[in-house]
Scaffold this motif. Sequence first.
Motif, PDB file in Angstrom:
ATOM      1  N   ILE A   1      -9.761  -3.264 -18.341  1.00  0.00           N
ATOM      2  CA  ILE A   1     -10.582  -4.458 -18.187  1.00  0.00           C
ATOM      3  C   ILE A   1      -9.755  -5.712 -18.472  1.00  0.00           C
ATOM      4  N   VAL A   2      -8.929  -5.653 -19.501  1.00  0.00           N
ATOM      5  CA  VAL A   2      -8.053  -6.780 -19.830  1.00  0.00           C
ATOM      6  C   VAL A   2      -7.052  -7.017 -18.699  1.00  0.00           C
ATOM      7  N   LEU A   3      -6.485  -5.951 -18.152  1.00  0.00           N
ATOM      8  CA  LEU A   3      -5.553  -6.089 -17.029  1.00  0.00           C
ATOM      9  C   LEU A   3      -6.241  -6.693 -15.807  1.00  0.00           C
ATOM     10  N   LEU A   4      -7.478  -6.282 -15.542  1.00  0.00           N
ATOM     11  CA  LEU A   4      -8.232  -6.840 -14.418  1.00  0.00           C
ATOM     12  C   LEU A   4      -8.487  -8.330 -14.620  1.00  0.00           C
ATOM     13  N   ILE A   5      -8.841  -8.721 -15.816  1.00  0.00           N
ATOM     14  CA  ILE A   5      -9.078 -10.143 -16.110  1.00  0.00           C
ATOM     15  C   ILE A   5      -7.783 -10.943 -15.938  1.00  0.00           C
ATOM     16  N   LEU A   6      -6.673 -10.418 -16.468  1.00  0.00           N
ATOM     17  CA  LEU A   6      -5.394 -11.118 -16.332  1.00  0.00           C
ATOM     18  C   LEU A   6      -4.956 -11.224 -14.878  1.00  0.00           C
ATOM     19  N   LYS A   7      -5.124 -10.149 -14.119  1.00  0.00           N
ATOM     20  CA  LYS A   7      -4.755 -10.175 -12.698  1.00  0.00           C
ATOM     21  C   LYS A   7      -5.598 -11.197 -11.946  1.00  0.00           C
ATOM     22  N   THR A   8      -6.878 -11.275 -12.267  1.00  0.00           N
ATOM     23  CA  THR A   8      -7.757 -12.254 -11.629  1.00  0.00           C
ATOM     24  C   THR A   8      -7.333 -13.676 -11.970  1.00  0.00           C
ATOM     25  N   ILE A   9      -6.987 -13.920 -13.221  1.00  0.00           N
ATOM     26  CA  ILE A   9      -6.542 -15.259 -13.631  1.00  0.00           C
ATOM     27  C   ILE A   9      -5.273 -15.648 -12.885  1.00  0.00           C
ATOM     28  N   PHE A  10      -4.273 -14.747 -12.841  1.00  0.00           N
ATOM     29  CA  PHE A  10      -3.037 -15.043 -12.118  1.00  0.00           C
ATOM     30  C   PHE A  10      -3.291 -15.246 -10.630  1.00  0.00           C
ATOM     31  N   TYR A  11      -4.182 -14.443 -10.053  1.00  0.00           N
ATOM     32  CA  TYR A  11      -4.507 -14.568  -8.634  1.00  0.00           C
ATOM     33  C   TYR A  11      -5.138 -15.930  -8.340  1.00  0.00           C
ATOM     34  N   LEU A  12      -6.104 -16.317  -9.152  1.00  0.00           N
ATOM     35  CA  LEU A  12      -6.768 -17.609  -8.938  1.00  0.00           C
ATOM     36  C   LEU A  12      -5.809 -18.775  -9.177  1.00  0.00           C
ATOM     37  N   LYS A  13      -4.937 -18.636 -10.152  1.00  0.00           N
ATOM     38  CA  LYS A  13      -3.955 -19.681 -10.432  1.00  0.00           C
ATOM     39  C   LYS A  13      -2.991 -19.844  -9.249  1.00  0.00           C
TER      40      LYS A  13
ATOM     41  N   LEU B   1       1.454  -6.623 -13.300  1.00  0.00           N
ATOM     42  CA  LEU B   1       0.114  -6.649 -12.718  1.00  0.00           C
ATOM     43  C   LEU B   1       0.142  -6.455 -11.203  1.00  0.00           C
ATOM     44  N   ASP B   2       1.248  -6.822 -10.554  1.00  0.00           N
ATOM     45  CA  ASP B   2       1.348  -6.643  -9.107  1.00  0.00           C
ATOM     46  C   ASP B   2       1.416  -5.169  -8.717  1.00  0.00           C
ATOM     47  N   ILE B   3       1.747  -4.307  -9.656  1.00  0.00           N
ATOM     48  CA  ILE B   3       1.805  -2.868  -9.375  1.00  0.00           C
ATOM     49  C   ILE B   3       0.406  -2.339  -9.036  1.00  0.00           C
ATOM     50  N   PHE B   4      -0.606  -2.865  -9.711  1.00  0.00           N
ATOM     51  CA  PHE B   4      -1.980  -2.400  -9.533  1.00  0.00           C
ATOM     52  C   PHE B   4      -2.724  -3.282  -8.552  1.00  0.00           C
ATOM     53  N   SER B   5      -3.458  -2.676  -7.636  1.00  0.00           N
ATOM     54  CA  SER B   5      -4.296  -3.446  -6.718  1.00  0.00           C
ATOM     55  C   SER B   5      -5.653  -3.693  -7.370  1.00  0.00           C
ATOM     56  N   PHE B   6      -6.375  -4.675  -6.833  1.00  0.00           N
ATOM     57  CA  PHE B   6      -7.697  -4.974  -7.381  1.00  0.00           C
ATOM     58  C   PHE B   6      -8.648  -3.775  -7.316  1.00  0.00           C
TER      59      PHE B   6
END
Length: 76
Positions: free
Chosen positions: A59-71, A5-10
């Motif tokens: 969309i799933v990748l965006l949701i997962l990236k957001t969850i990891f970012y907030l965590k 997920l770090d490969i892709f930016s928001f």
Amino acid sequence: MKKLLDIFSFPVLIIISLFLGSAPIGAQPHLLEKINMLMAGQLTAPIDIFDLFMHSTPIVLLILKTIFYLKDKNNA
């Protein structure tokens, strides 16, 4: 998973999610069509299953990236 997920930016994930989530422009988006087919039990053709997977993956990748970012933000 986090390294992937770090490969892709928001911004990139947001743009890809909007583009694939709303394609095709002007007609009913494929994502909504495939979700409706799934709910009705009509999602049986392999091409339709692949289409649902393709249009929903960003969309799933965006949701997962957001969850990891907030965590990570809450742990810092």
